[in-house]
Design an enzyme around this catalytic site. Structure first.
Site, PDB file in Angstrom:
ATOM      1  N   GLU A 114       0.815   3.927   1.751  1.00  0.00           N
ATOM      2  CA  GLU A 114       1.205   4.382   3.086  1.00  0.00           C
ATOM      3  C   GLU A 114       2.368   3.560   3.640  1.00  0.00           C
ATOM      4  O   GLU A 114       3.314   4.102   4.199  1.00  0.00           O
ATOM      5  CB  GLU A 114       0.022   4.287   4.069  1.00  0.00           C
ATOM      6  CG  GLU A 114      -1.194   5.092   3.676  1.00  0.00           C
ATOM      7  CD  GLU A 114      -2.232   4.287   2.902  1.00  0.00           C
ATOM      8  OE1 GLU A 114      -1.875   3.574   1.935  1.00  0.00           O
ATOM      9  OE2 GLU A 114      -3.424   4.384   3.263  1.00  0.00           O
TER      10      GLU A 114
ATOM     11  N   CYS B 128      -6.484   2.012   5.484  1.00  0.00           N
ATOM     12  CA  CYS B 128      -7.090   0.758   5.927  1.00  0.00           C
ATOM     13  C   CYS B 128      -6.561   0.398   7.321  1.00  0.00           C
ATOM     14  O   CYS B 128      -5.713   1.095   7.877  1.00  0.00           O
ATOM     15  CB  CYS B 128      -6.766  -0.360   4.933  1.00  0.00           C
ATOM     16  SG  CYS B 128      -5.033  -0.884   4.956  1.00  0.00           S
TER      17      CYS B 128
ATOM     18  N   CYS C 214      -2.717  -0.116   7.424  1.00  0.00           N
ATOM     19  CA  CYS C 214      -1.985   1.154   7.342  1.00  0.00           C
ATOM     20  C   CYS C 214      -2.158   1.984   8.611  1.00  0.00           C
ATOM     21  O   CYS C 214      -1.216   2.661   9.046  1.00  0.00           O
ATOM     22  CB  CYS C 214      -2.404   1.923   6.103  1.00  0.00           C
ATOM     23  SG  CYS C 214      -1.893   1.084   4.579  1.00  0.00           S
TER      24      CYS C 214
ATOM     25  N   HIS D 110       0.856  -1.191   0.000  1.00  0.00           N
ATOM     26  CA  HIS D 110       0.000   0.000   0.000  1.00  0.00           C
ATOM     27  C   HIS D 110       0.890   1.238   0.000  1.00  0.00           C
ATOM     28  O   HIS D 110       2.011   1.221   0.530  1.00  0.00           O
ATOM     29  CB  HIS D 110      -0.879   0.032   1.236  1.00  0.00           C
ATOM     30  CG  HIS D 110      -1.955  -1.002   1.246  1.00  0.00           C
ATOM     31  ND1 HIS D 110      -3.091  -0.857   1.998  1.00  0.00           N
ATOM     32  CD2 HIS D 110      -2.074  -2.197   0.608  1.00  0.00           C
ATOM     33  CE1 HIS D 110      -3.870  -1.906   1.830  1.00  0.00           C
ATOM     34  NE2 HIS D 110      -3.268  -2.737   0.992  1.00  0.00           N
TER      35      HIS D 110
END
Length: 150
Positions: A55, A83, A86, A53
């Site tokens: 992040e 999410c 993260c 991801h």
């Protein structure tokens, strides 16, 4: 010009890079003392790794750049609400402030019932700001998924 606006604009630019690999267009920028120390975009499809991801990649880059896992004087700008995974990385890295553009209706955990970043059990609290470039970020995500459905 407000720096939050500038950095979110750059996060949107980063998000668009995800489209080249058919990844969900999410971008992240980490700033320390008004200087960008990390940029990233989603790379799950490109790398075939579920944890890639924007992040997470940005946090890893920032930690490497600072040679520390403490990002306590850093701000994370991300185009979509993080999410659960993260949010955990944000807490663990001690990021001071999170700025995100738009909600993540299905997987977001900043605004969910659980409000992970506001849990009083955490030994770290994160300042949260939202809504900068909300329309643009939301449209980018919606267009991506509309194209996938067609």
């Amino acid at each position: 010009m407000n720096n939050d606006i500038l950095y979110m604009r750059l996060a949107l630019k980063e998000a668009k890079k995800s489209l080249k690999n058919d990844d969900v267009p999410i971008g992240a920028i980490i700033v320390q003392n008004d200087k960008i120390i990390a940029k990233a975009h989603n790379m799950k499809e490109k790398l075939m790794v579920s944890t890639r991801h924007a992040e997470i990649i940005a946090i890893e880059k920032a930690c490497k750049k600072l040679n520390s896992w403490y990002l306590s004087d850093c701000t994370l700008y991300v185009t979509v609400e993080p999410c659960l995974m993260c949010c955990g990385a944000i807490i663990q890295s001690r990021i001071k402030k999170l700025v995100y553009a738009t909600k993540n209706e299905k997987f977001g955990y900043v605004e969910s019932i659980d409000k992970v970043l506001e849990n009083k059990k955490n030994n770290h609290s994160v300042l949260i700001e939202k809504g900068i470039y909300e329309k643009e970020a939301k449209e980018l995500i919606q267009q991506f998924f509309q194209k996938k459905r067609n």
